[in-house]
Each structure stands twice: as structure tokens, then as C-alpha cells.
Design a protein around this motif. Structure first.
Motif, PDB file in Angstrom:
ATOM      1  N   VAL A 433      -3.342   5.078  -1.696  1.00  0.00           N
ATOM      2  CA  VAL A 433      -2.658   4.239  -0.707  1.00  0.00           C
ATOM      3  C   VAL A 433      -1.269   4.818  -0.427  1.00  0.00           C
ATOM      4  O   VAL A 433      -0.851   4.943   0.724  1.00  0.00           O
ATOM      5  N   ASP A 434      -0.572   5.246  -1.511  1.00  0.00           N
ATOM      6  CA  ASP A 434       0.764   5.830  -1.346  1.00  0.00           C
ATOM      7  C   ASP A 434       0.720   7.080  -0.476  1.00  0.00           C
ATOM      8  O   ASP A 434       1.547   7.256   0.415  1.00  0.00           O
ATOM      9  N   THR A 435      -0.260   7.933  -0.751  1.00  0.00           N
ATOM     10  CA  THR A 435      -0.374   9.170   0.042  1.00  0.00           C
ATOM     11  C   THR A 435      -0.576   8.822   1.511  1.00  0.00           C
ATOM     12  O   THR A 435       0.039   9.407   2.401  1.00  0.00           O
ATOM     13  N   PHE A 436      -1.434   7.848   1.748  1.00  0.00           N
ATOM     14  CA  PHE A 436      -1.701   7.446   3.132  1.00  0.00           C
ATOM     15  C   PHE A 436      -0.415   6.977   3.817  1.00  0.00           C
ATOM     16  O   PHE A 436      -0.109   7.371   4.942  1.00  0.00           O
ATOM     17  N   LEU A 437       0.362   6.148   3.111  1.00  0.00           N
ATOM     18  CA  LEU A 437       1.586   5.605   3.704  1.00  0.00           C
ATOM     19  C   LEU A 437       2.573   6.723   3.995  1.00  0.00           C
ATOM     20  O   LEU A 437       3.229   6.735   5.036  1.00  0.00           O
ATOM     21  N   GLU A 438       2.630   7.698   3.069  1.00  0.00           N
ATOM     22  CA  GLU A 438       3.539   8.813   3.246  1.00  0.00           C
ATOM     23  C   GLU A 438       3.149   9.646   4.463  1.00  0.00           C
ATOM     24  O   GLU A 438       3.967   9.925   5.340  1.00  0.00           O
ATOM     25  N   VAL A 439       1.840   9.992   4.509  1.00  0.00           N
ATOM     26  CA  VAL A 439       1.339  10.834   5.608  1.00  0.00           C
ATOM     27  C   VAL A 439       1.619  10.180   6.957  1.00  0.00           C
ATOM     28  O   VAL A 439       1.916  10.842   7.939  1.00  0.00           O
ATOM     29  N   HIS A 440       1.521   8.856   7.007  1.00  0.00           N
ATOM     30  CA  HIS A 440       1.708   8.158   8.281  1.00  0.00           C
ATOM     31  C   HIS A 440       3.112   7.573   8.445  1.00  0.00           C
ATOM     32  O   HIS A 440       3.326   6.674   9.276  1.00  0.00           O
ATOM     33  N   ASN A 441       4.059   8.084   7.615  1.00  0.00           N
ATOM     34  CA  ASN A 441       5.452   7.615   7.692  1.00  0.00           C
ATOM     35  C   ASN A 441       5.558   6.101   7.652  1.00  0.00           C
ATOM     36  O   ASN A 441       6.288   5.485   8.434  1.00  0.00           O
ATOM     37  N   MET A 442       4.815   5.477   6.772  1.00  0.00           N
ATOM     38  CA  MET A 442       4.827   4.015   6.722  1.00  0.00           C
ATOM     39  C   MET A 442       5.374   3.504   5.393  1.00  0.00           C
ATOM     40  O   MET A 442       5.344   2.308   5.124  1.00  0.00           O
TER      41      MET A 442
END
Ligand SMILES: C[S@@+](CC[C@H](N)C(=O)[O-])C[C@H]1O[C@@H](n2cnc3c(N)ncnc32)[C@H](O)[C@@H]1O
Length: 463
Positions: A433-442
Motif C-alpha cells: 500500500v505504501d509503495t502504491f501511495l508513493e508511486v502515485h504521490n499520494m
């Protein structure tokens, strides 16, 4: 496309469709959101979203929709534009699918001047096919084969776009239509919506006919699987909404003669129209579906941008030792595990031979190729080996199916982004989930509690 402004309402699409002769058989009256007597456009949240529903009971085999040739968007019909056809002559090396891609973007560039404008405004604004996957989405697929197929799809789309660029510049496309984003949108439209036509392997775009959602062929894998093994082919296409591969046409014809399942649509010379028939009996209100062909979930994702929760044609490839491949002449594509957990005929045969001492293989080969067991010991050995290998594959995956389901439920049930983040804090696979948020600047967006998870966001996380 799902936005419905004045020009883009479903009613305006259907009005235009009926003006150009698209008809659901014996219709005389025209209802709102309905073509008339057989079909209406409705929303089916669990099986494809927008689709076609039955407005009355329909009998299997009944003609339910006719789309005249003049309504189809094909390379031939778009090329009636002399500017386009002259430019195409100057760039003869493109494939038929690349040409249709250019034709679609060319028509989009005409905006209201295109004769398909009422249809074009209803096309999806975005797609989820593999060629559109970024690094995060690709990695989230977890399985080597899926990652490899994604990389191949992205590379193919990029190289086809580069090859077509000179033609599109020659045609003086507006800058936004020259981008890779525009190209891959057109490519996804063609991949997920074209129907087979006999005179052009790129197929055609068929207004209204492309609103049918997908029904997987209902054959038991055991019936179809053995035949597929024999054909050594990973997909059999019926040619409707097909990602047609010429090498499988003969195979598909062979299957066609053995099964009723491939008969729900086709171009008919006599009628000079694309004709669709009910593939089953439907009750009033049911969604009317079309079989695009036989696909695994990875193939559905690659060509159509969705997967089925229950796909009787799904396959799983597990790592095999080189000696397994060399123990038989079965192709690699035929060595897989069926959706129901059974090994394919060819995989079972290959493992039976592989587990037999080399010196004895020749004498037992005829049993193996007829599908017989060699001995109880041999059978127990290969079943234990299969079980261990499958467990190994599952254990090495970053998340389990239960984790993925929890995550999807959290996305579906969270009212807003902040609640979603709170829920995921308790999950063991928080890293993803963290990686996803990082990748999408969220990562730092939690303070904005109004961020609702968009469909794209949901999909990006949906393996
Ligand atoms: C030919 S279009 C069907 C009409 C489409 N739903 C629309 O609104 O334009 C094919 C696309 O519909 C969606 N679709 C079709 N069948 C589906 C199914 N059984 N489950 C989920 N999505 C489906 C996929 O996005 C696919 O690429």
C-alpha cells in the motif's frame, strides 16, 4: 464516455443508431434507452458495467441485433477520405491494426465532422489493458509470466506507435493525438471492441454491437482442455470481438463444428450486416452477453482490460525443471494447471514420464500418451511434487489471495481515502500500500479526507 452531456446521452446514441439502420429486429417503436423490441442499454455493475439487457424474453438463436455494413467503422470506410487514403499510400509498411488505429484517431480528430461522432463520444475515456500498465501495476501482478506479458505488451504498443508516427505527422494530427497516450487509447479501443470481419484482419468497430459484455464459454475445462492440449494452443478464438491470431483460425473452425458455443455473431453477406443472435435463453431484464472467445484471465486483461472472478478457461503455469520439458514433445503452452486445480492432460503425461527412470520411458510411453497411469508409486510421487511446487509458488508471492481480497474490500467499503488508509494500517502487507501511495504521490494526501478512491486507483491496486 460515461459522461453524458447533451451530445453524449445514450438516447442520442440510440437515436443516431436507428437513423443509420441499426435495429434489434422487428422493432417499430422506439423507447427511451432502448433500441426497441429486444435490447436496451443498462448498467450491470458486477459484469462489465454498461451493457445490453433484454427488454423481453429472448430465445436462444433468435436474431437480436443487426448493424448494417454502412454503419461499421472499418479501414475501408474511413479511407473514403482521399486525404487519408493518399497519406496511407505513402506509408505502406504499417500493419492492418496500426492502420485502423490511425483511422480511429483521424476520425476522433475530425470531432463533430466525423460521421461516427455520436458513436465516438460514447467510447471509454480510459482502459485497463496491460499495455497501459505502469511499473507499479506490472509489479503488482506478482507472477513472472504476467509481468513478462505486460512488458511485451508495453514494448509492442510503443514500437507500433513509433512506426506510425511519420504517417500521423504527415496527416497533421493535433499534438494531443500524436502522443503515446492517444495511441494506446486507440489501440485499447481496437483491442477490446473490434469485431471480426472477413475482409480485414484488423476487424471493425461496430456501434451498439460493441456494447455486449463478455460471457466465457461454459464448457467444462476437462472437455475443452484435452482438445486444447491436442491443438497445443493457448487460445481458441471465435472471431467475435476477437484478438484474432491467424494460427488459431483452423483450430477454431475445428472446435466450431463440435460445439454450439461459437455462434453468437458474425458478418453476413446476404444481410450485408453484422448480425447477433441470442447465445442462450434470456429472461426480460437479464444482461445479454456475447462470447468473444476462450481466454485465460491474463489474456482477458491483456486484450480487454478485465478479469473474471470465475473463469473456467483460466490456466496457471508453474515452474518446471528443464528435464520435464525434454521428457515429452508437448509444447510448453500445454503444460499448465486448470482453473479447477487439475493438471492439464499434457502436464500430467509429461510428469508421469519425467518421474519414470529414463531407461523405462520408452516402454511406458504408449500408456502415458493414452492418458493412463504408470503405477501407484509414480502417481503418488508426481502428485506430491505438484502439491509442493504449487505451495512454493503461493508462499513466494508477496501477498495471498486473502490479502488481496481484504485490500479490495477496504477500497470498496471505505467512504474516503483517509478511512481507507486507517483500515490498511492494520494489514500485514502494508508495504505494498505504501509503495502504491508513493508511486502515485499520494503519501501525504491523507489530510485531504475528500479524496475518494477512483476506479483507476482501485484497478491499479487490483491484481
Ligand atoms: C465490447 S466492450 C463491452 C461494453 C462496455 N462495457 C462498454 O461500456 O462500452 C468490452 C469491454 O467491456 C468490459 N467487459 C466486458 N465484459 C465484461 C465482464 N464480464 N466483466 C467485466 N468487464 C467486462 C471490459 O472493459 C471490456 O474491455
Amino acid at each position: 464516455m460515461e459522461e453524458e452531456d447533451e451530445d453524449g446521452s445514450v438516447e442520442s446514441l440510440l437515436r443516431w443508431a436507428s437513423q443509420i439502420g441499426i435495429s434489434d429486429a422487428s422493432t417499430t417503436t422506439h423507447h427511451s434507452l432502448s433500441l426497441g423490441s429486444s435490447l436496451s442499454v443498462s448498467h450491470f455493475p458486477h459484469s462489465g458495467g454498461r451493457g445490453l439487457g433484454a427488454v423481453r424474453d429472448l430465445r436462444m438463436g433468435e436474431l437480436i441485433l443487426r448493424v448494417p455494413k454502412s454503419a461499421l467503422m472499418t479501414t475501408d470506410s474511413v479511407m473514403q477520405d482521399t486525404n487519408l487514403s493518399q497519406a496511407l499510400n505513402r506509408h505502406p509498411s504499417l500493419s492492418s491494426t496500426q492502420i485502423l488505429n490511425v483511422c480511429l484517431l483521424y476520425e476522433v480528430g475530425k470531432v463533430k465532422a466525423s460521421r461516427w461522432y455520436p458513436y465516438l463520444v460514447h467510447l471509454p475515456k480510459s482502459y485497463d489493458i496491460l499495455a497501459m500498465f505502469g511499473e507499479f501495476e506490472k509489479t503488482a501482478l506478482q507472477v513472472d509470466e504476467a509481468i513478462w506479458v505486460t512488458e511485451k505488451a508495453v514494448l509492442k504498443a510503443k514500437s507500433e506507435w513509433k512506426q506510425a508516427h511519420a504517417l500521423m505527422e504527415d496527416l497533421k494530427f493535433k499534438p494531443q493525438l500524436l502522443t503515446f497516450k492517444a495511441w494506446v487509447w486507440a489501440s485499447a479501443t481496437i483491442s477490446s471492441r473490434t469485431l471480426h470481419i472477413p475482409w480485414d484482419s484488423a476487424g471493425c468497430l461496430c456501434p451498439v454491437g460493441d456494447l455486449f459484455n463478455y460471457d466465457a464459454p461454459g464448457k467444462e475445462p476437462s472437455d475443452i482442455g484435452d482438445l486444447e492440449d491436442l491443438l497445443s494452443s493457448s487460445s481458441i478464438h471465435d472471431g467475435s470481438l476477437s484478438n484474432e491470431d491467424n494460427t488459431t483460425v483452423a483450430d477454431a473452425e475445428q472446435l466450431d463444428s463440435q460445439s454450439q458455443r461459437l455462434t453468437d455473431g458474425g458478418f453476413e453477406d446476404d444481410a450485408n450486416a453484422y448480425c447477433f443472435y441470442a447465445r442462450a435463453n434470456y429472461n426480460k431484464g437479464d444482461q445479454v452477453l456475447l462470447c468473444y472467445g476462450t481466454y485465460t484471465n491474463l489474456e482477458l486483461l491483456e486484450h480487454y482490460g478485465f478479469i473474471l472472478q470465475e473463469n473456467p478457461n483460466d490456466k496457471v503455469f508453474i515452474p518446471l525443471e528443464p528435464a520435464v520439458y525434454s521428457s515429452t514433445s508437448w509444447s510448453r503452452e500445454s503444460l499448465y494447471i486448470h482453473y479447477n486445480g487439475k493438471p492439464s492432460f499434457a502436464l500430467l503425461a509429461a510428469l508421469r514420464l519425467w518421474a519414470t527412470p529414463q531407461i523405462k520411458r520408452r516402454s511406458v510411453a504408449h500408456f502415458v500418451y493414452s492418458g493412463s497411469k504408470i503405477s501407484a508409486d509414480n502417481e503418488i510421487f508426481i502428485m506430491k511434487w505438484l502439491s509442493k511446487t504449487c505451495h512454493g509458488v503461493l508462499k513466494n508471492s508477496p501477498t495471498s489471495i486473502e490479502d488481496d481480497t481484504l485490500l479490495l474490500n477496504a477500497m470498496d467499503n471505505s467512504q474516503d481515502f483517509c478511512t481507507f488508509l486507517e483500515v490498511t494500517k492494520l494489514m500485514s502487507f502494508r508495504d505494498e500500500v505504501d509503495t502504491f501511495l508513493e508511486v502515485h504521490n499520494m503519501k501525504d494526501k491523507c489530510s485531504d479526507s475528500n479524496i475518494v478512491l477512483s476506479r483507476k486507483t482501485r484497478w491499479s491496486m487490483n491484481k
